[in-house]
Design a protein around this motif. Sequence first.
Motif, mmCIF file in Angstrom:
data_model
loop_
_atom_site.group_PDB
_atom_site.id
_atom_site.type_symbol
_atom_site.label_atom_id
_atom_site.label_comp_id
_atom_site.label_asym_id
_atom_site.label_seq_id
_atom_site.Cartn_x
_atom_site.Cartn_y
_atom_site.Cartn_z
ATOM 1 N N ARG A 4 36.685 44.330 38.159
ATOM 2 C CA ARG A 4 37.792 43.520 38.684
ATOM 3 C C ARG A 4 37.320 42.123 39.049
ATOM 4 N NH1 ARG A 4 39.113 48.299 41.450
ATOM 5 N NH2 ARG A 4 38.489 47.469 43.492
ATOM 6 N N ALA B 238 38.811 38.748 37.536
ATOM 7 C CA ALA B 238 39.407 37.759 38.437
ATOM 8 C C ALA B 238 38.826 36.369 38.196
ATOM 9 C CB ALA B 238 39.185 38.178 39.889
ATOM 10 N N ALA B 239 37.506 36.297 37.926
ATOM 11 C CA ALA B 239 36.902 34.999 37.644
ATOM 12 C C ALA B 239 37.453 34.414 36.347
ATOM 13 C CB ALA B 239 35.385 35.133 37.567
ATOM 14 N N TRP C 165 41.229 33.320 37.292
ATOM 15 C CA TRP C 165 41.505 32.298 38.311
ATOM 16 C C TRP C 165 40.398 31.253 38.488
ATOM 17 C CZ3 TRP C 165 42.941 37.252 41.104
ATOM 18 C CH2 TRP C 165 44.320 37.513 40.969
ATOM 19 N N ALA D 298 37.486 33.685 42.993
ATOM 20 C CA ALA D 298 38.176 34.844 43.567
ATOM 21 C C ALA D 298 37.202 35.669 44.399
ATOM 22 C CB ALA D 298 38.778 35.714 42.459
ATOM 23 N N GLN E 2 31.682 38.141 45.056
ATOM 24 C CA GLN E 2 32.637 37.058 44.883
ATOM 25 C C GLN E 2 32.417 36.446 43.501
ATOM 26 O OE1 GLN E 2 32.577 34.505 48.343
ATOM 27 N NE2 GLN E 2 33.059 36.209 49.710
ATOM 28 N N GLY F 73 33.369 31.801 48.980
ATOM 29 C CA GLY F 73 34.791 31.515 48.906
ATOM 30 C C GLY F 73 35.186 30.402 49.860
ATOM 31 N N THR G 39 41.299 26.344 44.787
ATOM 32 C CA THR G 39 42.159 27.473 45.152
ATOM 33 C C THR G 39 41.388 28.759 44.920
ATOM 34 O OG1 THR G 39 44.163 26.272 44.546
ATOM 35 C CG2 THR G 39 44.317 28.679 44.671
ATOM 36 N N VAL G 40 41.254 29.539 45.958
ATOM 37 C CA VAL G 40 40.521 30.805 45.891
ATOM 38 C C VAL G 40 41.515 31.951 46.002
ATOM 39 C CG1 VAL G 40 38.718 32.218 46.944
ATOM 40 C CG2 VAL G 40 38.492 29.715 46.935
ATOM 41 N N HIS G 41 41.470 32.869 45.058
ATOM 42 C CA HIS G 41 42.365 34.022 45.055
ATOM 43 C C HIS G 41 41.639 35.259 45.603
ATOM 44 C CE1 HIS G 41 45.609 32.189 42.542
ATOM 45 N NE2 HIS G 41 44.611 31.394 42.210
ATOM 46 N N VAL G 42 42.429 36.233 46.050
ATOM 47 C CA VAL G 42 41.889 37.490 46.553
ATOM 48 C C VAL G 42 42.315 38.614 45.617
ATOM 49 C CG1 VAL G 42 41.865 39.138 48.459
ATOM 50 C CG2 VAL G 42 41.906 36.682 48.949
ATOM 51 N N PHE G 43 41.331 39.397 45.173
ATOM 52 C CA PHE G 43 41.644 40.595 44.403
ATOM 53 C C PHE G 43 41.284 41.818 45.224
ATOM 54 C CE2 PHE G 43 37.333 39.313 43.284
ATOM 55 C CZ PHE G 43 36.611 40.500 43.265
#
Length: 397
Positions: free
Chosen positions: A121, A125-126, A129, A132, A167, A193, A202-206
């Motif tokens: 995951r 995610a990287a 986005w 992440a 991360q 992060g 912008t940093v997203h969370v998975f």
Amino acid sequence: MSVATLIVAAGRGSRAGKGLPKQYRSLGDEPVLSRTLRLFLGHPGIDRVLVVIHPDDRELYEASIGGFAPVPATLLPCVHGGDTRQASVRNGLEALASSAPDIVLVHDAARPFPSGDLIGRAVDAARLWGAAVPGISVTDTIKLIGPRSEVVSTPDRTALRAVQTPQAFRFPLLLDVHRRAAAAKLHDFTDDGALAEWAGETVHVFEGEPANVKLTHPADFAAAERRLKGDSMAYVTRLGTGFDVHAFGEGDHVWLGGIRIPHERGVVAHSDGDVILHALTDAVLGALADGDIGTHFPPSDPQWRGASSDRFLAHAVELVRRRGGILDHLDATLLCEKPRLGPYREAMRQRIAEIAGLRLDQVSLKATTTERLGFTGRSEGIASQAAATIRLPEVST
């Protein structure tokens, strides 16, 4: 897209108690770092793995990878870390830059339980986005407090996440923000992060994993051992008590709870005379049924003259860890007319928690006078009583 993993293993892990840095301590039948490395080296989505170590830990590192025979080609030569986690990550990124991957995962060596699905995951995610981090929902109500411990606000916990590693970032992005932070002389980011957020990314969370715990305190290691053994180990709870007293003498300060307290008098003692730490040490040793502070640190031995009492408590806590035990709680009461405990209570609790490798909520500290009765009431001396609760593996007889 090529993917590299950067394992950060340059810290000292002081909250885990005395002994080896936590990433090199045994967990099950191998060092923590070995277990963490195996997960990434064996993952089909990871092309390269680089470990950042402390300059003093070369032999420990070599021993940790000794179980890999042969050493996988995907494991790159280790590099030395810096004075902070941020500096260590940057050193690792610079080492990767000569043959830069498309994506880099940054993972703490002391998190030995990420699943293959979580690693997958992170890579996805990287790619999606660019920046992440894994996060899990917060189940406790969180309070924002002010300088006097007053509640300022209660954030909506549905919007809160506890962040973990690995991360995940596009490599050029993360290298750039680390270089920018270094140029700005900012060195104290403990989370990549957060560093990316500072840089305006912008940093997203998975989705993270509750089982992906970080080993920080001795109790975390005990819980990890139980997990590896299928929670089959039975524990017995033990309570120990301790008491210590010292007469006042010449001086301008006393040591209490590991904190130097200005006072009109000192204490007569062989060591630094910290009655709180002495009582807590005896409480832990009592719970272990392993003698008392004089047994382990005899006053007849000149090496303990003027010794800092944090060494005594740390030794007792280490004995619990060696027995496979868990220190659950420490409780101490100071008995004196002066000095007053109030202004120093929280600093003492924090220091005791640091010495013992506990959370702050596992340390209780109180004070009382004796209504001017006895030697403490006459201000002739100072005393402390303490209790310690531990759990030890149950041994059949």
